[in-house]
Design an enzyme around this catalytic site. Structure first.
Site: not given
Ligand SMILES: Cc1cc2nc3c(=O)[nH]c(=O)nc-3n(C[C@H](O)[C@H](O)[C@H](O)COP(=O)(O)OP(=O)(O)OC[C@H]3O[C@@H](n4cnc5c(N)ncnc54)[C@H](O)[C@@H]3O)c2cc1C
Length: 384
Positions: A124-125, A131, A243, A364
């Protein structure tokens, strides 16, 4: 819902023995080599760990959510990297097929996933959407009997091992909302699918993530999950609801392990002529951790039972994930503190666990996203 207590207890005893006798002794090896040894993977398959939540009709154990939570508590007793390997087949990698797949898709993939012959991943990401997952930009354009996928998915758990990817992509470029998104099952080896280099992470060595890249990747139309366009984001959210409960349960299990290590150390380590466990300030850290773990465990079981009753648990799953993952971070921190300097050097497992559990507050759905989900649902329900 527990269908048969005696059968579940037997399963939990077997998994508990496997965790204690096979996984715990191999934790350091997995961290050093960044790989789970093949003989252990074979044993995981034999124990049915890849198919815990896959329906019995497809060769899995078909555990209810409450049963799965109890198993996750036990699996949490060791390095999260072991759980991660089986996590996607039981959770985000298979649930899209289980919840919304066609009969053919279920029959084709689920038996192999249940046996662990194939690993599933959930993509998905993206580099530009984490997020805000609904803003994803991977496209899937229909041409006669197939779709052409283009885009990059980031941090995909088990991608280096995966044989099948659930991929969310935009089928309606004009619709920038979640309604323009569809979910596809894309097999490894499909021309146009390639993997990036394996990510170097803070913790959970032995569990792997990498980019999954689609360049004019030709996916047959029958690989559209459920055969319907425009419902892929809903599928993804349903998958994540489940999940989140699973991750919350794992957080409880890992916290119990960290607390048990901390208690063991506190009983052994002597300062000022007595075990440090006799000091009330240390006792406070032990007691706060015990209390919070109990609270998280109760939340997980309550939400799991409600889900088994067929209730919508989107709010409760987010509450459980938020509380349990934040609680796990606090327990990790206290456990390091109780170990003193020994908690900061890598001779003790707690140094590794401290890094491993940091992830639970991020993936997640981050803690902030859980807060948004909870509050949005509250506000929606309060409106007339
Ligand atoms: C080891 C690992 C395994 C993973 N496995 C998978 C997988 O199998 N499949 C998959 O699809 N993804 C996976 N992910 C991705 C993971 O789900 C995302 O990293 C996570 O959802 C956060 O997205 P981002 O890293 O882009 O952070 P961002 O969305 O850029 O967020 C950065 C910060 O801003 C905050 N933030 C963002 N929007 C808001 C808001 N509206 N209000 C307040 N705060 C906000 C967040 O809480 C965070 O603190 C994985 C990530 C890691 C590190």
């Amino acid at each position: 819902m527990i269908r048969d207590r005696a059968t579940l207890d037997l399963l939990i005893q077997n998994i508990g023995r496997f965790v204690r006798e096979r996984l715990v002794p191999n934790e350091s090896l997995v961290a050093e080599t960044d790989a789970v040894p093949e003989p252990i993977i074979a044993e995981m398959k034999r124990l049915g760990l890849f198919g815990l939540s896959i329906p019995e009709a497809y060769g899995g154990l078909g555990l209810t959510m409450e049963e799965e939570a109890e198993v996750a508590f036990v699996l949490g007793g060791t390095s999260p990297a072991f759980r991660s390997l089986i996590g996607t087949n039981n959770g985000i990698g298979s649930q899209g097929i289980i919840l919304d797949g066609t009969a053919e898709q279920k029959a084709h993939y689920l038996p192999r996933l249940a046996r662990g012959e194939m690993v599933a991943a959930f993509a998905l990401t993206e580099p530009g959407s984490g997020s805000d997952a609904a803003s994803l930009s991977t496209t899937a354009v229909r041409h006669d009997d197939h779709y052409l996928l283009n885009g990059t998915k980031r941090y995909i758990t088990n991608a280096p091992e995966a044989g099948i990817f659930t991929v969310m992509a935009r089928t309606d470029p004009a619709d920038k909302s979640a309604r323009g998104i569809s979910a596809f099952l894309v097999e490894r080896g499909t021309p146009g699918l390639s993997l990036g280099k394996v990510d170097r992470k803070m913790g959970q060595r032995g569990a792997h993530t990498c980019d999954v890249i689609f360049e004019d990747c030709r996916v047959p139309a029958e690989q559209l999950i459920g055969g319907r366009e425009g419902v892929g984001f809903r599928t993804a959210m349903k998958v994540l609801d489940k999940g989140r409960l699973h991750i919350a349960a794992v957080c409880v299990g890992v916290s119990e392990r960290m607390l048990s290590d901390a208690l063991g150390y506190a009983l052994e380590r002597r300062q000022f002529g007595q075990p440090i466990a006799e000091f009330q300030l240390v006792q406070a850290m032990l007691a706060d951790s015990k209390t919070e773990i109990y609270a998280a465990r109760s939340m997980v079981l309550d939400a799991a039972r409600r889900r088994d009753e067929g209730l919508d648990v989107a709010t409760e799953a987010a509450c459980a994930k938020l509380f349990a993952s934040e609680m796990c971070g606090r327990v990790a921190d206290r456990a390091v503190q109780i170990h003193g300097g020994a908690g900061y050097v890598s001779d003790y497992a707690i140094e590794r666990f401290y890094r491993d559990v940091r992830l639970f507050r991020i993936y997640e759905g981050t803690s902030q996203i859980q807060q948004l989900v909870i509050a949005r649902n509250m506000i929606r329900q309060a409106k007339p």
